[in-house]
Design an enzyme around this catalytic site. Sequence first.
Site, PDB file in Angstrom:
ATOM      1  N   GLU A 133      -3.590  -7.088  -4.490  1.00  0.00           N
ATOM      2  CA  GLU A 133      -4.117  -8.440  -4.273  1.00  0.00           C
ATOM      3  C   GLU A 133      -2.979  -9.324  -3.774  1.00  0.00           C
ATOM      4  O   GLU A 133      -1.801  -8.959  -3.923  1.00  0.00           O
ATOM      5  CB  GLU A 133      -4.674  -8.986  -5.592  1.00  0.00           C
ATOM      6  N   SER A 138       2.634  -4.286  -7.615  1.00  0.00           N
ATOM      7  CA  SER A 138       3.160  -3.290  -8.570  1.00  0.00           C
ATOM      8  C   SER A 138       2.528  -3.439  -9.948  1.00  0.00           C
ATOM      9  O   SER A 138       2.269  -2.458 -10.636  1.00  0.00           O
ATOM     10  CB  SER A 138       4.677  -3.459  -8.719  1.00  0.00           C
ATOM     11  N   GLU A 250      -0.977  11.698  -5.486  1.00  0.00           N
ATOM     12  CA  GLU A 250      -0.828  10.677  -4.448  1.00  0.00           C
ATOM     13  C   GLU A 250       0.625  10.521  -4.033  1.00  0.00           C
ATOM     14  O   GLU A 250       0.948  10.362  -2.866  1.00  0.00           O
ATOM     15  CB  GLU A 250      -1.335   9.334  -4.970  1.00  0.00           C
ATOM     16  N   HIS A 346      20.837   8.532  19.048  1.00  0.00           N
ATOM     17  CA  HIS A 346      20.113   8.287  20.307  1.00  0.00           C
ATOM     18  C   HIS A 346      20.697   7.095  21.070  1.00  0.00           C
ATOM     19  O   HIS A 346      20.285   6.831  22.199  1.00  0.00           O
ATOM     20  CB  HIS A 346      18.635   7.988  20.037  1.00  0.00           C
ATOM     21  N   GLY A 371       2.343   3.028  -2.386  1.00  0.00           N
ATOM     22  CA  GLY A 371       2.157   4.147  -3.320  1.00  0.00           C
ATOM     23  C   GLY A 371       3.004   3.974  -4.574  1.00  0.00           C
ATOM     24  O   GLY A 371       3.325   4.940  -5.274  1.00  0.00           O
ATOM     25  N   ASN A 374       9.657   2.244  -4.747  1.00  0.00           N
ATOM     26  CA  ASN A 374      10.599   3.231  -5.294  1.00  0.00           C
ATOM     27  C   ASN A 374      11.270   2.761  -6.583  1.00  0.00           C
ATOM     28  O   ASN A 374      11.644   3.573  -7.428  1.00  0.00           O
ATOM     29  CB  ASN A 374      11.623   3.624  -4.223  1.00  0.00           C
TER      30      ASN A 374
HETATM   31  C1  LIG Z   1       1.073  -0.439   5.227  1.00  0.00           C
HETATM   32  C2  LIG Z   1       0.616  -0.646   3.807  1.00  0.00           C
HETATM   33  C3  LIG Z   1      -0.539  -0.040   3.372  1.00  0.00           C
HETATM   34  C4  LIG Z   1      -1.004  -0.261   2.063  1.00  0.00           C
HETATM   35  N1  LIG Z   1      -2.195   0.291   1.675  1.00  0.00           N
HETATM   36  C5  LIG Z   1      -2.725  -0.056   0.473  1.00  0.00           C
HETATM   37  C6  LIG Z   1      -4.038   0.378   0.101  1.00  0.00           C
HETATM   38  O1  LIG Z   1      -4.707   1.110   0.842  1.00  0.00           O
HETATM   39  N2  LIG Z   1      -4.547  -0.052  -1.077  1.00  0.00           N
HETATM   40  C7  LIG Z   1      -3.843  -0.856  -1.924  1.00  0.00           C
HETATM   41  O2  LIG Z   1      -4.376  -1.196  -2.984  1.00  0.00           O
HETATM   42  N3  LIG Z   1      -2.594  -1.267  -1.612  1.00  0.00           N
HETATM   43  C8  LIG Z   1      -2.020  -0.904  -0.432  1.00  0.00           C
HETATM   44  N4  LIG Z   1      -0.764  -1.338  -0.088  1.00  0.00           N
HETATM   45  C9  LIG Z   1      -0.018  -2.157  -1.023  1.00  0.00           C
HETATM   46  C10 LIG Z   1       1.060  -1.380  -1.753  1.00  0.00           C
HETATM   47  O3  LIG Z   1       0.496  -0.442  -2.620  1.00  0.00           O
HETATM   48  C11 LIG Z   1       1.959  -2.400  -2.462  1.00  0.00           C
HETATM   49  O4  LIG Z   1       2.722  -2.990  -1.427  1.00  0.00           O
HETATM   50  C12 LIG Z   1       2.874  -1.814  -3.507  1.00  0.00           C
HETATM   51  O5  LIG Z   1       2.142  -1.390  -4.623  1.00  0.00           O
HETATM   52  C13 LIG Z   1       3.927  -2.820  -3.961  1.00  0.00           C
HETATM   53  O6  LIG Z   1       3.323  -4.010  -4.340  1.00  0.00           O
HETATM   54  P1  LIG Z   1       3.787  -5.401  -3.698  1.00  0.00           P
HETATM   55  O7  LIG Z   1       3.925  -5.190  -2.231  1.00  0.00           O
HETATM   56  O8  LIG Z   1       2.880  -6.450  -4.165  1.00  0.00           O
HETATM   57  O9  LIG Z   1       5.236  -5.619  -4.253  1.00  0.00           O
HETATM   58  P2  LIG Z   1       5.638  -6.475  -5.541  1.00  0.00           P
HETATM   59  O10 LIG Z   1       4.906  -5.984  -6.735  1.00  0.00           O
HETATM   60  O11 LIG Z   1       5.567  -7.910  -5.206  1.00  0.00           O
HETATM   61  O12 LIG Z   1       7.160  -6.056  -5.655  1.00  0.00           O
HETATM   62  C14 LIG Z   1       8.119  -6.434  -4.664  1.00  0.00           C
HETATM   63  C15 LIG Z   1       9.386  -5.668  -4.905  1.00  0.00           C
HETATM   64  O13 LIG Z   1       9.901  -6.050  -6.172  1.00  0.00           O
HETATM   65  C16 LIG Z   1      10.537  -4.967  -6.788  1.00  0.00           C
HETATM   66  N5  LIG Z   1       9.891  -4.689  -8.092  1.00  0.00           N
HETATM   67  C17 LIG Z   1       8.595  -4.887  -8.450  1.00  0.00           C
HETATM   68  N6  LIG Z   1       8.394  -4.527  -9.717  1.00  0.00           N
HETATM   69  C18 LIG Z   1       9.585  -4.069 -10.181  1.00  0.00           C
HETATM   70  C19 LIG Z   1      10.032  -3.563 -11.441  1.00  0.00           C
HETATM   71  N7  LIG Z   1       9.194  -3.405 -12.466  1.00  0.00           N
HETATM   72  N8  LIG Z   1      11.334  -3.194 -11.551  1.00  0.00           N
HETATM   73  C20 LIG Z   1      12.178  -3.339 -10.507  1.00  0.00           C
HETATM   74  N9  LIG Z   1      11.820  -3.806  -9.316  1.00  0.00           N
HETATM   75  C21 LIG Z   1      10.537  -4.184  -9.141  1.00  0.00           C
HETATM   76  C22 LIG Z   1      10.412  -3.778  -5.818  1.00  0.00           C
HETATM   77  O14 LIG Z   1      11.561  -3.735  -5.003  1.00  0.00           O
HETATM   78  C23 LIG Z   1       9.209  -4.156  -4.986  1.00  0.00           C
HETATM   79  O15 LIG Z   1       9.242  -3.551  -3.701  1.00  0.00           O
HETATM   80  C24 LIG Z   1      -0.264  -1.100   1.186  1.00  0.00           C
HETATM   81  C25 LIG Z   1       0.923  -1.672   1.622  1.00  0.00           C
HETATM   82  C26 LIG Z   1       1.365  -1.471   2.917  1.00  0.00           C
HETATM   83  C27 LIG Z   1       2.619  -2.139   3.365  1.00  0.00           C
END
Ligand SMILES: Cc1cc2nc3c(=O)[nH]c(=O)nc-3n(C[C@H](O)[C@H](O)[C@H](O)COP(=O)(O)OP(=O)(O)OC[C@H]3O[C@@H](n4cnc5c(N)ncnc54)[C@H](O)[C@@H]3O)c2cc1C
Length: 385
Positions: A133, A138, A250, A346, A371, A374
């Site tokens: 959303e 995460s 997954e 390259h 997914g 990391n």
């Molecule tokens: C191309 C693409 C396709 C996608 N497809 C889908 C889909 O089909 N369905 C769907 O539901 N979602 C989808 N997503 C969303 C994706 O699953 C989320 O981007 C991912 O789960 C991370 O959530 P966020 O981007 O809200 O990052 P946030 O939760 O805002 O986190 C941002 C960053 O904070 C850090 N962070 C967060 N929590 C922690 C923690 N506990 N400890 C340490 N560091 C932390 C990490 O570095 C993280 O990258 C997609 C995203 C992209 C870019």
Amino acid sequence: MQELAEPGSVLAEELRMFEDSVVRFLDHEAPPERIAAWRREGQVERSFWAKAGEQGFLGVSVSAEYGGAGGDFRHDVILIDQVARREIAGFAVALHNGVVTPYVVAHGTEEQKRRWLPSLCNGKMVAAVAMSEPDVGSDLRNIRTTARRDGEGYRINGQKTFITNGQLADFIVVAAKTSVHEGAKGISLFIVEPETADGFRRGRKLEKIGCEAQDTSELFFDDVWVPSANLLGIEEGRGLRQLMAELPRERLVIAVQAQAMLETALEETIAYVKTRKAFGQHIFDFQNTQFKLAEAKTEATISRTFLNDCIRQALAGTLADTTAAMAKYWITELQGRIIDVCLQLHGAYGYMSEYRIGRMYKDARVSRIYGGANEIMKMLIARSL
Ligand SMILES: Cc1cc2nc3c(=O)[nH]c(=O)nc-3n(C[C@H](O)[C@H](O)[C@H](O)COP(=O)(O)OP(=O)(O)OC[C@H]3O[C@@H](n4cnc5c(N)ncnc54)[C@H](O)[C@@H]3O)c2cc1C
């Protein structure tokens, strides 16, 4: 991929034939000019999904009883590997076969399996999963989308974003709160079929820095009513457990894609540096190039060995969450590192979109984010220490 079966066995031969059929299909239906058009248009056409369904590639590991091809995870791996080698990230079969369809197989009731699996296998339905959303990625426990009981069904309200296949999907697994007070236990999964869901709206197809052919969209649910029969499984509140149960596979699927891409990047680069010249010699002849490629090849080999072991564990049903998290985290980091080295070798051509390595560089970046980021993988691994 035949290494995933006993060498010389009937299964190894069957997997080889399956891989050949995937290669033939992709060579014929996804030539480079068509892939380039998908990138420009931001989407793979529906007709391609339909063709893949006709060939039995969608739901290839679903049993024949439910309209699948009766294969196993090895068939999905072969398909996902070949798609990743050809820059067809827009054809999100890894998500359709490796993520969403298995929810129905593992958690659907008998009635739900009979109702949806045949269409997910024959290409009539393209699948999506809507968890993320605008304010929650995460931290899934805190999603805001709700599903309140209403008569013989539920009313869903909320907004989802970053949804792969968002524009195309006709089968969407939506995570929503059936109880706002219960945290993890308050989450349930619902199937929304856009064709019959009043109040459902597809929002923008989002512009991304890579994977341009992948349809990644916003979805809106405004008092969308679904019958109780669309609650996945038999009882409310099991959504998070259902999601968690499928996560190891997954994450492995993302690792499979990452490994295929890093191997392809290495092959491309080795060929390139053996033709390009500077200072009177091939780029390959510089010791720096050889050392960089030797390091990359070594790490790619280690990674392949680990990945194949994880696939064997997944087939045996013994793949632990932490091992899958290690594979997702480590192989996607390696993917980023190797593709970066390959791009550097390259030179300026690597930075051009017309060169494959430049496109791979952009496409690879997302593997470390989606997914489960990391950092979340490391958290899971650390918990087991
Ligand atoms: C191309 C693409 C396709 C996608 N497809 C889908 C889909 O089909 N369905 C769907 O539901 N979602 C989808 N997503 C969303 C994706 O699953 C989320 O981007 C991912 O789960 C991370 O959530 P966020 O981007 O809200 O990052 P946030 O939760 O805002 O986190 C941002 C960053 O904070 C850090 N962070 C967060 N929590 C922690 C923690 N506990 N400890 C340490 N560091 C932390 C990490 O570095 C993280 O990258 C997609 C995203 C992209 C870019």
